[in-house]
Scaffold this active site. Structure first.
Site, short mmCIF file in Angstrom:
data_model
loop_
_atom_site.label_atom_id
_atom_site.label_comp_id
_atom_site.label_asym_id
_atom_site.label_seq_id
_atom_site.Cartn_x
_atom_site.Cartn_y
_atom_site.Cartn_z
N LYS A 39 -14.82 8.50 -1.27
CA LYS A 39 -13.47 8.69 -1.80
C LYS A 39 -12.56 9.17 -0.67
O LYS A 39 -12.99 9.99 0.17
CB LYS A 39 -13.52 9.72 -2.94
CG LYS A 39 -12.21 9.92 -3.68
CD LYS A 39 -12.40 10.95 -4.79
CE LYS A 39 -11.14 11.19 -5.60
NZ LYS A 39 -11.34 12.24 -6.62
N SER A 68 -9.66 10.69 -11.18
CA SER A 68 -8.98 10.14 -10.02
C SER A 68 -9.86 9.25 -9.15
O SER A 68 -9.35 8.47 -8.35
CB SER A 68 -8.44 11.28 -9.15
OG SER A 68 -9.50 12.09 -8.68
N SER A 82 -12.91 14.01 -12.51
CA SER A 82 -12.67 12.81 -11.69
C SER A 82 -13.90 12.09 -11.19
O SER A 82 -13.78 11.02 -10.58
CB SER A 82 -11.78 13.17 -10.50
OG SER A 82 -10.46 13.28 -10.92
N1 GLN Z 1 -7.48 14.20 -14.47
C1 GLN Z 1 -7.55 15.58 -14.07
C2 GLN Z 1 -6.29 15.94 -13.32
O1 GLN Z 1 -5.43 15.14 -13.26
C3 GLN Z 1 -8.76 15.81 -13.21
C4 GLN Z 1 -8.60 15.27 -11.84
C5 GLN Z 1 -9.77 15.59 -10.96
O2 GLN Z 1 -10.84 15.94 -11.41
N2 GLN Z 1 -9.53 15.52 -9.66
O3 GLN Z 1 -6.15 17.02 -12.82
#
Ligand code: GLN
Length: 502
Positions: free
Chosen positions: A81, A156, A180
């Protein structure tokens, strides 16, 4: 190191005869390691096979932000990532404000992959600074779901998830702050582990919310996930929040769940946000767990379900507002000039950040401001402690907690991108255990309308081996085919060519 320019991939990704016939859609990391160890394939050939697949399918999926054209190790490839710093390879965290930033060092997790011989295939797309649940917040365009390109891969870490399920990488690393790794794994039909907080180094990982961020593996099988976790986990002198694992990672083998006590929060039954198709696949999986010998009972997590989300959306933006202060046009990435230092910083941040980081910086700065700190940030930290205790109480009676990972299957692109609260709701079920620092595993558990549904298993702190054992046994009983239905023919054609060549 030469990198792919966007849009020209197929020009230099020549299909080579050598790699024709490798079905990257089905090849597990374990099987790929076997091929290389037995010298049936070289690291370079394997790397080339994935580049071919990327050349064929990534124009549509946009899982990769950039690729590395040559194998730099003796082992199998991996996708990382784009929040993970990689020596000599641009790292943007999906943001314009880091465009052109080429780290002069490897994140500890990247260095550990390298030391294990893994070859870096490329950097995968992410919501900007990992803020989002659909990968639509990337400054470099959305990633699409290999099961249905009209739908999101989750986020994400949608890039890594789409790469693994689309056969564009045998495995990869994501990062998980509130879901994410787990949620995109669910939406793309992968196995994904969010590790216990403190077991994997954050050194060199672009920070979102430091008390929550954890790097973890995404793969096709639970065994691959365990294997990759064993490569990256353990104490790192460069990250003082890390600890040594209390026991070595054990690759799971068994197919029974005898005596394993699984708690299902009573709150799940009442949650109307869970789609009927998701609920049906979840119920069938619990039935399978019982058949394998597990005792499935009801547990209670009332505070987690009521206050997990609001608590997360104070703590995560508060930490983000502090972490993102470093992007000032001086130290990293592009600069937009101004008549004064202040004007330069303002313009750089205004042009460099997209809407979601700006929203979080404002929310977080407000929550931390004098006069509001106690009411918001301080209060959220107290609630967080209650969530830790609430989970600990459940683990006095149960070995694992089970819920669906995501309330819905993959949704169409654009459906939630203008409604932040609808987007935040994607992580309703993944967030509470993240706040409690606990490990969570997504295991694909069926289809709803042809789209993957994920089971979330939560363990106690350092309970990864228990998660792997249960996940592996269930995976065998579920028999989920991780290759997206619309790509199965591609894989079979590959094998036919292979047979013809012999
Ligand atoms: N969707 C969650 C957020 O927007 C988690 C994102 C993540 O785990 N990086 O914060």
């Amino acid at each position: 190191m030469p990198q792919r320019e966007r849009g020209i991939s197929s020009a230099f990704l020549r299909r080579s005869d050598m790699t024709d016939g490798i079905d990257t859609l089905r090849l597990t990391a374990e099987a790929a390691i076997g091929l290389v160890e037995r010298r049936e394939l070289s690291a370079g050939e394997l790397h080339a096979a994935y580049l071919d697949a990327i050349g064929e399918r990534d124009g549509e999926l946009n899982a990769y932000l950039r690729i590395v054209p040559t194998a730099d190790g003796h082992g199998i490839p991996i996708a990382l990532k784009d929040v993970i710093s990689t020596l000599g390879v641009e790292t943007t965290a999906g943001s314009r404000i880091l465009a052109g930033y080429v780290p002069v060092f490897d994140a500890t997790v990247a260095a550990r992959c390298r030391a294990a011989g893994l070859t870096l295939l490329g950097k995968t797309n992410t919501d900007e600074f990992a803020m989002g649940s659909s990968t639509e917040n990337s400054a470099y365009g959305p990633t699409r779901n290999p099961w249905d390109p009209a739908r999101v891969p989750g986020g994400s870490g949608g890039g890594t998830a789409a790469a693994v399920s689309g056969g564009l990488a045998p495995w990869g690393l994501g990062s998980d702050t509130g879901g994410s790794i787990k949620q995109p794994s669910a939406l793309c039909g992968n196995v994904g582990l969010r590790p216990t907080y403190g077991t994997v180094s954050r050194y060199g990982v672009v920070a979102f919310a430091s008390s929550l961020d954890q790097v973890g593996p995404v793969a096709k099988t639970v065994r691959d996930t365990a294997l990759l976790y064993s490569i990256i986990a353990g104490k790192d002198p460069a990250d003082s929040t890390t600890v040594e694992l209390p026991e070595p990672v054990a690759l799971p083998t068994g197919d029974r769940l005898d005596g394993v006590k699984i708690g299902v929060p009573g709150q799940v039954a009442a949650l109307t946000a869970i789609e009927p198709g998701v609920r049906a696949a979840f119920e069938r999986t619990l039935e399978l767990a019982r058949e394998l010998g597990a005792e499935v009972g009801e547990c209670d997590l009332p505070l987690s379900f009521d206050y997990g989300m609001p608590c997360y959306y104070l703590i995560a933006p508060a930490e983000a507002s502090s972490n993102l202060a470093r992007y000032d046009g001086v130290r990293f990435g592009p600069r937009v000039d101004g008549e004064s230092y202040r004007a330069m910083v303002e313009r750089t941040r205004d042009e460099g950040f997209g809407d979601e980081p700006k929203r979080r910086i404002m929310l977080g700065t407000y929550a931390l401001s004098a006069g509001y700190y106690d009411a918001y940030y301080g209060q959220a930290q107290k609630v967080r402690t209650l969530l830790v205790r609430e989970h600990a109480a459940v683990f006095e009676r149960f070995d694992l907690i089970a819920t669906p990972t995501s309330p819905t299957v993959a949704f169409p692109l654009g459906e939630r991108s203008t409604d932040p609260l609808a987007m935040y709701a994607c992580d309703l079920l993944t967030i509470p255990s993240c706040l409690a620092g606990l490990p969570g595993l997504n295991v694909p558990c069926g289809l709803s309308d042809g789209l993957p549904v994920g089971l979330q298993l939560i363990g106690p702190q350092f309970g990864e081996n228990a998660l792997f054992r249960a996940g592996h046994a269930l995976e065998g009983a579920i028999g989920f085919d991780t290759v997206p239905e619309r790509l199965r023919r591609t894989g079979e054609e590959c094998l036919d060519r292979n047979r013809g060549a012999r």
